[in-house]
Design a protein around this motif. Structure first.
Motif, short mmCIF file in Angstrom:
data_model
loop_
_atom_site.label_atom_id
_atom_site.label_comp_id
_atom_site.label_asym_id
_atom_site.label_seq_id
_atom_site.Cartn_x
_atom_site.Cartn_y
_atom_site.Cartn_z
N PRO A 28 0.59 -11.43 2.70
CA PRO A 28 1.41 -10.36 2.87
C PRO A 28 0.56 -8.93 2.65
N LEU A 29 1.36 -8.12 2.77
CA LEU A 29 1.22 -6.78 2.56
C LEU A 29 1.87 -5.52 3.15
N PHE A 30 1.76 -5.19 2.11
CA PHE A 30 3.47 -3.80 1.51
C PHE A 30 3.16 -2.63 2.38
N MET A 89 0.89 -0.88 0.19
CA MET A 89 0.14 -0.14 0.09
C MET A 89 0.84 1.43 0.03
N ASN A 90 0.84 2.02 -1.15
CA ASN A 90 1.93 2.86 -1.50
C ASN A 90 0.78 4.16 -1.11
N MET A 91 0.38 4.48 -0.23
CA MET A 91 -0.48 5.86 0.10
C MET A 91 -0.77 6.18 1.81
N VAL A 92 0.07 5.41 2.66
CA VAL A 92 -0.31 5.10 4.09
C VAL A 92 0.56 6.49 4.50
N HIS A 93 1.80 6.29 3.88
CA HIS A 93 2.44 8.02 4.00
C HIS A 93 1.81 9.16 4.00
N LEU A 129 -6.03 3.71 8.77
CA LEU A 129 -7.47 2.83 9.17
C LEU A 129 -7.87 1.63 8.83
N GLY A 130 -8.84 2.73 7.76
CA GLY A 130 -10.02 2.11 8.14
C GLY A 130 -9.18 1.57 6.16
N SER A 131 -8.39 1.68 5.66
CA SER A 131 -7.61 1.03 4.43
C SER A 131 -7.05 -0.77 5.18
N LEU A 132 -6.30 -0.55 6.44
CA LEU A 132 -6.20 -1.77 6.93
C LEU A 132 -7.16 -2.86 7.55
N ALA A 133 -8.41 -2.46 7.46
CA ALA A 133 -9.53 -3.16 8.04
C ALA A 133 -10.14 -3.85 6.71
N GLY A 134 -10.10 -2.76 5.42
CA GLY A 134 -10.06 -3.47 3.97
C GLY A 134 -9.53 -4.36 3.91
N ALA A 135 -8.54 -4.29 4.05
CA ALA A 135 -7.71 -5.21 3.44
C ALA A 135 -7.54 -6.61 4.31
N ALA A 136 -7.96 -6.55 5.68
CA ALA A 136 -7.75 -7.48 6.25
C ALA A 136 -9.70 -8.38 6.08
#
Length: 59
Positions: free
Chosen positions: A28-30, A1-5, A13-20
């Motif tokens: 893997p999640l990079f 994911m090249n947007m967290v920065h 946090l919403g992106s991580l929840a979606g990935a989950a």
């Protein structure tokens, strides 16, 4: 994911929840960001990048 920065913490946090929801256990999640470990920068370029991002939006 090249947007967290450059995302707000809540968006990340919403992106991580979606990935989950989408990823299978063990997939893997990079992430790409200027990380810190135990409060210490992982490199001078990350410190500069982090300062630049925070100058644009402290949130």
């Amino acid at each position: 994911m090249n947007m967290v920065h450059f995302s707000l913490w809540s968006a990340m946090l919403g992106s991580l929840a979606g990935a989950a929801r989408l990823f299978r256990a063990g997939d893997p999640l990079f992430l790409h960001a200027p990380f810190y470990r135990a409060g210490q920068s992982t490199g001078p370029s990350n410190e500069t990048f982090d300062a630049s991002l925070k100058a644009r939006n402290p949130l």
